[in-house]
Motif scaffolding. Structure first.
Motif, short mmCIF file in Angstrom:
data_model
loop_
_atom_site.label_atom_id
_atom_site.label_comp_id
_atom_site.label_asym_id
_atom_site.label_seq_id
_atom_site.Cartn_x
_atom_site.Cartn_y
_atom_site.Cartn_z
N ASP A 36 0.80 -1.23 0.00
CA ASP A 36 0.00 0.00 0.00
C ASP A 36 0.83 1.27 0.00
OD1 ASP A 36 -2.62 -1.27 0.32
OD2 ASP A 36 -1.95 -1.76 2.35
N ASP A 37 2.00 1.23 0.64
CA ASP A 37 2.73 2.48 0.88
C ASP A 37 4.21 2.19 1.06
OD1 ASP A 37 3.19 5.22 1.35
OD2 ASP A 37 1.33 5.40 2.49
N VAL A 38 4.96 3.25 1.38
CA VAL A 38 6.42 3.21 1.36
C VAL A 38 6.98 3.87 2.60
CG1 VAL A 38 8.46 4.17 0.16
CG2 VAL A 38 6.55 3.23 -1.17
N VAL A 39 8.11 3.35 3.08
CA VAL A 39 8.96 4.05 4.03
C VAL A 39 10.29 4.31 3.32
CG1 VAL A 39 10.33 3.86 6.14
CG2 VAL A 39 7.93 3.15 6.14
N PHE A 40 10.64 5.58 3.14
CA PHE A 40 11.91 5.93 2.51
C PHE A 40 13.06 5.76 3.52
CE2 PHE A 40 9.49 8.91 -0.45
CZ PHE A 40 9.72 8.12 -1.57
N THR A 41 14.21 5.35 2.99
CA THR A 41 15.42 5.24 3.82
C THR A 41 16.56 6.01 3.16
OG1 THR A 41 16.10 3.19 2.72
CG2 THR A 41 14.77 2.97 4.71
N SER A 42 17.53 6.41 3.99
CA SER A 42 18.71 7.11 3.49
C SER A 42 19.72 6.11 2.95
CB SER A 42 19.34 7.92 4.61
OG SER A 42 19.94 7.04 5.56
N LEU A 43 20.81 6.62 2.38
CA LEU A 43 21.86 5.73 1.86
C LEU A 43 22.46 4.87 2.96
CD1 LEU A 43 23.85 7.96 -0.68
CD2 LEU A 43 22.39 5.98 -1.18
N GLU A 44 22.46 5.38 4.21
CA GLU A 44 23.01 4.60 5.33
C GLU A 44 21.99 3.62 5.89
OE1 GLU A 44 24.17 9.01 5.96
OE2 GLU A 44 22.44 7.83 5.29
N GLY A 45 20.75 3.65 5.36
CA GLY A 45 19.72 2.76 5.86
C GLY A 45 18.89 3.32 6.99
N LEU A 46 18.98 4.64 7.24
CA LEU A 46 18.17 5.24 8.29
C LEU A 46 16.76 5.54 7.78
CD1 LEU A 46 20.72 7.72 9.90
CD2 LEU A 46 20.03 5.46 10.73
N VAL A 47 15.78 5.35 8.64
CA VAL A 47 14.39 5.62 8.29
C VAL A 47 14.20 7.13 8.13
CG1 VAL A 47 12.02 5.53 9.14
CG2 VAL A 47 13.53 3.55 9.41
N LEU A 48 13.50 7.53 7.06
CA LEU A 48 13.23 8.94 6.81
C LEU A 48 11.73 9.23 7.01
CD1 LEU A 48 15.55 9.49 3.70
CD2 LEU A 48 15.98 10.14 6.09
N GLU A 49 10.93 8.98 6.01
CA GLU A 49 9.50 9.30 6.05
C GLU A 49 8.79 8.51 4.97
OE1 GLU A 49 9.01 13.47 5.10
OE2 GLU A 49 10.46 13.34 3.47
N GLY A 50 7.47 8.59 4.93
CA GLY A 50 6.71 8.06 3.82
C GLY A 50 6.54 9.13 2.77
N PRO A 51 6.10 8.76 1.56
CA PRO A 51 5.88 9.76 0.50
C PRO A 51 4.89 10.85 0.90
CG PRO A 51 5.89 7.56 -0.45
CD PRO A 51 5.90 7.39 1.04
N THR A 52 3.91 10.50 1.75
CA THR A 52 2.93 11.49 2.21
C THR A 52 2.67 11.35 3.70
OG1 THR A 52 1.06 10.01 1.75
CG2 THR A 52 1.77 11.47 -0.04
N SER A 53 3.67 10.92 4.45
CA SER A 53 3.42 10.62 5.87
C SER A 53 4.68 10.72 6.70
CB SER A 53 2.84 9.21 6.01
OG SER A 53 3.76 8.25 5.52
N THR A 54 4.48 10.73 8.01
CA THR A 54 5.56 10.68 8.99
C THR A 54 5.58 9.29 9.63
OG1 THR A 54 5.14 13.01 9.50
CG2 THR A 54 6.54 11.79 11.04
N VAL A 55 6.77 8.76 9.85
CA VAL A 55 6.90 7.43 10.46
C VAL A 55 7.02 7.58 11.97
CG1 VAL A 55 8.25 5.29 10.52
CG2 VAL A 55 8.12 6.62 8.40
N VAL A 56 6.23 6.78 12.69
CA VAL A 56 6.29 6.72 14.15
C VAL A 56 6.30 5.25 14.55
CG1 VAL A 56 5.02 7.17 16.30
CG2 VAL A 56 5.17 8.95 14.55
N TRP A 57 7.11 4.91 15.55
CA TRP A 57 7.09 3.55 16.05
C TRP A 57 7.18 3.55 17.57
CZ3 TRP A 57 11.26 5.86 13.80
CH2 TRP A 57 12.52 5.77 14.42
N ALA A 58 6.66 2.48 18.16
CA ALA A 58 6.69 2.30 19.61
C ALA A 58 7.66 1.18 19.95
CB ALA A 58 5.30 1.96 20.13
N ALA A 59 8.57 1.47 20.88
CA ALA A 59 9.55 0.47 21.32
C ALA A 59 10.00 0.78 22.73
CB ALA A 59 10.76 0.45 20.38
N ARG A 60 10.05 -0.26 23.55
CA ARG A 60 10.54 -0.13 24.93
C ARG A 60 9.82 0.99 25.69
NH1 ARG A 60 14.44 -0.94 21.46
NH2 ARG A 60 14.98 1.25 21.33
#
Length: 276
Positions: A169-193
């Motif tokens: 359905d959608d995409v999470v963009f990553t940088s050349l180093e493999g870091l999470v950036l954003e979606g094409p029309t969204s912000t990425v949020v995650w829950a951990a610890r």
């Protein structure tokens, strides 16, 4: 639809032409926009969008007509809107035809698409795709317009089509180093610890209005938040992952790069925090 003409917000029929073919926004994508949720006939989060709109315009060197103009345009398109229909109001500011002509300012209003409502309720399958830039590059390359919500969305839309070709359905963009950036029309949020995380905006991603509201309310509710340089592996290991946007809200990611995942029952809490 409404357009700013001669100092007045003018409501016009959807089929009436309002932009010349020579407009720099049409011909070159030289402009900015915002997508604002309309709920019960109101735009409860308009102020946050207008603040980001002004930042985007400044990054492009566009003369924004000011919040009073945008508020008038929104009022014009909402005048005959059915308050029982959830809406999507898009505000556009372009450089206009150029050669000293004033910028183009207009607002469009339409019902929220059924697919957006489905994704909000059922969640998303997402693939990670490389954006092709180092995580810190756009912060020192202002000509790349990192952090601006511009009309130049061809890459974003192409990424979405590629995801659909892959059955997602959608995409999470990553940088050349493999870091999470954003979606094409969204912000990425995650829950951990026990903490909510989102990537740093100094990577050139767009500051999310919905993410900011969620984090403020989460902190007030005793849920810690953090700005974190995370990887796709961090998303796989997270308790829950969401893509946040102003109209879709918090859509839970149920599949990432073909791997099913859950949300540990946290999506309900997120929805409750964002309500209102």
């Amino acid at each position: 639809m409404a357009v700013w003409r001669d100092g007045v917000a003018v409501a016009v029929p959807a089929g009436e032409p309002v932009v010349t073919a020579f407009d720099q926004g049409l011909g070159r994508g030289d402009g900015v926009f915002e997508s604002v949720a309309v709920v019960a006939g109101r735009t409860p989060h308009l102020d946050a969008h207008l603040a980001r709109f002004a930042r985007s315009a400044a990054l492009l060197g566009l003369d924004s007509p000011g919040d009073a103009v945008w508020t008038a345009l929104v009022a014009a398109v909402l005048a005959d809107w059915d308050a029982g229909t959830e809406g999507l109001c898009r505000l556009f500011l372009t450089r206009g035809p150029g050669d000293g002509a004033p910028p183009t300012a207009l607002a469009l209003l339409a019902p929220v698409p059924p697919e957006t409502l489905r994704q909000r309720a059922e969640g998303l399958s997402v693939v990670s795709l490389g954006l092709g830039v180092p995580a810190d590059f756009r912060a020192r390359a202002p000509w790349l317009l990192g952090g601006a919500k511009t009309l130049s969305y061809a890459v974003n839309m192409a990424a979405g089509r590629h995801a659909h070709d892959l059955g997602a359905d959608d995409v999470v963009f990553t940088s050349l180093e493999g870091l999470v950036l954003e979606g094409p029309t969204s912000t990425v949020v995650w829950a951990a610890r026990g903490t909510l995380h989102t990537p740093p905006v100094d990577t050139g991603i767009l500051a999310g209005t919905t993410q900011a509201r969620l984090f403020a309310r989460a902190e007030a509710d005793g849920w810690p938040t953090a700005v974190t340089a995370g990887t796709v592996d961090d998303l796989h290991a997270a308790d829950a992952v969401w893509l946040l946007s102003g109209v879709r809200g918090a859509a839970p990611v149920h599949t990432l790069d073909g791997v099913r995942r859950g949300d540990a029952g946290l999506s309900r809490r997120v929805r409750e925090l964002l309500a209102g």
